[in-house]
Write a protein that holds these residues in place. Sequence first.
Motif, PDB file in Angstrom:
ATOM      1  N   GLY A   1     -11.713  -8.838  -3.387  1.00  0.00           N
ATOM      2  CA  GLY A   1     -10.458  -9.615  -3.836  1.00  0.00           C
ATOM      3  C   GLY A   1     -10.571 -10.353  -4.615  1.00  0.00           C
TER       4      GLY A   1
ATOM      5  N   GLU B   1      -1.512  -7.826  -6.990  1.00  0.00           N
ATOM      6  CA  GLU B   1      -2.968  -8.028  -6.792  1.00  0.00           C
ATOM      7  C   GLU B   1      -3.695  -7.354  -5.799  1.00  0.00           C
ATOM      8  OE1 GLU B   1      -3.250 -12.138  -5.352  1.00  0.00           O
ATOM      9  OE2 GLU B   1      -2.496 -13.194  -7.059  1.00  0.00           O
ATOM     10  N   ASN B   2      -3.069  -6.464  -4.856  1.00  0.00           N
ATOM     11  CA  ASN B   2      -3.672  -5.849  -4.426  1.00  0.00           C
ATOM     12  C   ASN B   2      -3.459  -4.577  -4.450  1.00  0.00           C
ATOM     13  OD1 ASN B   2      -0.892  -5.425  -4.527  1.00  0.00           O
ATOM     14  ND2 ASN B   2      -1.030  -4.932  -2.367  1.00  0.00           N
TER      15      ASN B   2
ATOM     16  N   SER C   1      -0.066  -4.620   2.828  1.00  0.00           N
ATOM     17  CA  SER C   1      -1.188  -5.272   3.439  1.00  0.00           C
ATOM     18  C   SER C   1      -2.714  -4.789   2.903  1.00  0.00           C
ATOM     19  CB  SER C   1      -1.751  -5.778   5.511  1.00  0.00           C
ATOM     20  OG  SER C   1      -1.426  -4.791   5.891  1.00  0.00           O
TER      21      SER C   1
ATOM     22  N   ARG D   1      -5.060  -2.748   0.136  1.00  0.00           N
ATOM     23  CA  ARG D   1      -5.898  -2.754  -1.150  1.00  0.00           C
ATOM     24  C   ARG D   1      -5.423  -1.294  -1.865  1.00  0.00           C
ATOM     25  NH1 ARG D   1      -6.503  -7.913  -2.086  1.00  0.00           N
ATOM     26  NH2 ARG D   1      -7.837  -7.211  -4.802  1.00  0.00           N
TER      27      ARG D   1
END
Length: 334
Positions: free
Chosen positions: A124, A220-221, A185, A187
């Motif tokens: 993350g 962002e993922n 949810s 990545r």
Amino acid sequence: MPKNLSKSPAGKGPRTPAGKPARVAANRPKGTIKRTVKAPREATPNHSQERIVRALETIAAHLSAQGRPALEPESFERADAYVWHPDGRLAPVPRVSRVELFLLKGIDRMRDILMENTERFAAGLPANNALLWGARGMGKSSLVKAAHASINADRKLADRLKLIEIHREDIETLPMLMEKLRDASFRFIVFIDDLSFDGNDASYKSLKAVLEGGIEGRPENVILYATSNRRHLLARDMIENERSTAINPGEAVEEKVSLSDRFGLWLGFHRCSQDEYLAMVRGYCGHFGVKADDEALEREALEWSTTRGSRSGRVAWQFVQELAGRLGVKLTAK
């Protein structure tokens, strides 16, 4: 003598002189007004082309509005890898074709950099998009798939990275894929293999917008990893042609060359040395249990690379497959 006039019917007056055709107007009913029918004007070529273009644009707009699939929430728990289809489907890949990370020889520095970047992304933390460019057959695609598998080796199912491959021909649908992944949810590593563009290809604009240029930008993922034989994703002769024919030579190439600048990591892969090539061959033979005399193995491996005109990881793997086939050994890890 006066000319003889033909007799007319009673009460109708004299006829026209004999041998002279009657006037057309005499046979037209009374009260009829002579009208001139004008031929329709032929459309000029330019006018016709404009009408065709407008019609095609209208049809394309309707098809685009009707044909775009509704993006439904996707369950990414079925697999760790998927292939994106332009109709909006993500096809799960139960078994990814890959090699183990430790079998990739001669690319230690690129391996370490990509692994560190991928680990940060999985945790993350901020990470860069990566462009792996350079000599063919030197493990660019294999490194991406091996890094993905290595990161997931010790992770729980809920924390595993997902690898999604999108074909180069489907890049125009990349914004649709980003929309599908944005609220997930998990990545994701979006992987584009053998990325390049020709002189008239405008699909690179979709990729530029996703990398950094769009309003929404990259989710962002999501991180993008791409491989290419070209550092600037455009052949040198195409770059020179753009410069020689454009009004402003600098600007003609700048838009396409700037695409590679939007990858934060540039990892260059170069041709391997003879020692690195032989190390690859020995590594594959040891991993798959292909036993051969070392001197004979070296001689045959070098002869194989000479006939192929190059030394690379791909050439080493092809030689090991040939050797294993001759020796009757199945290529299953020991």
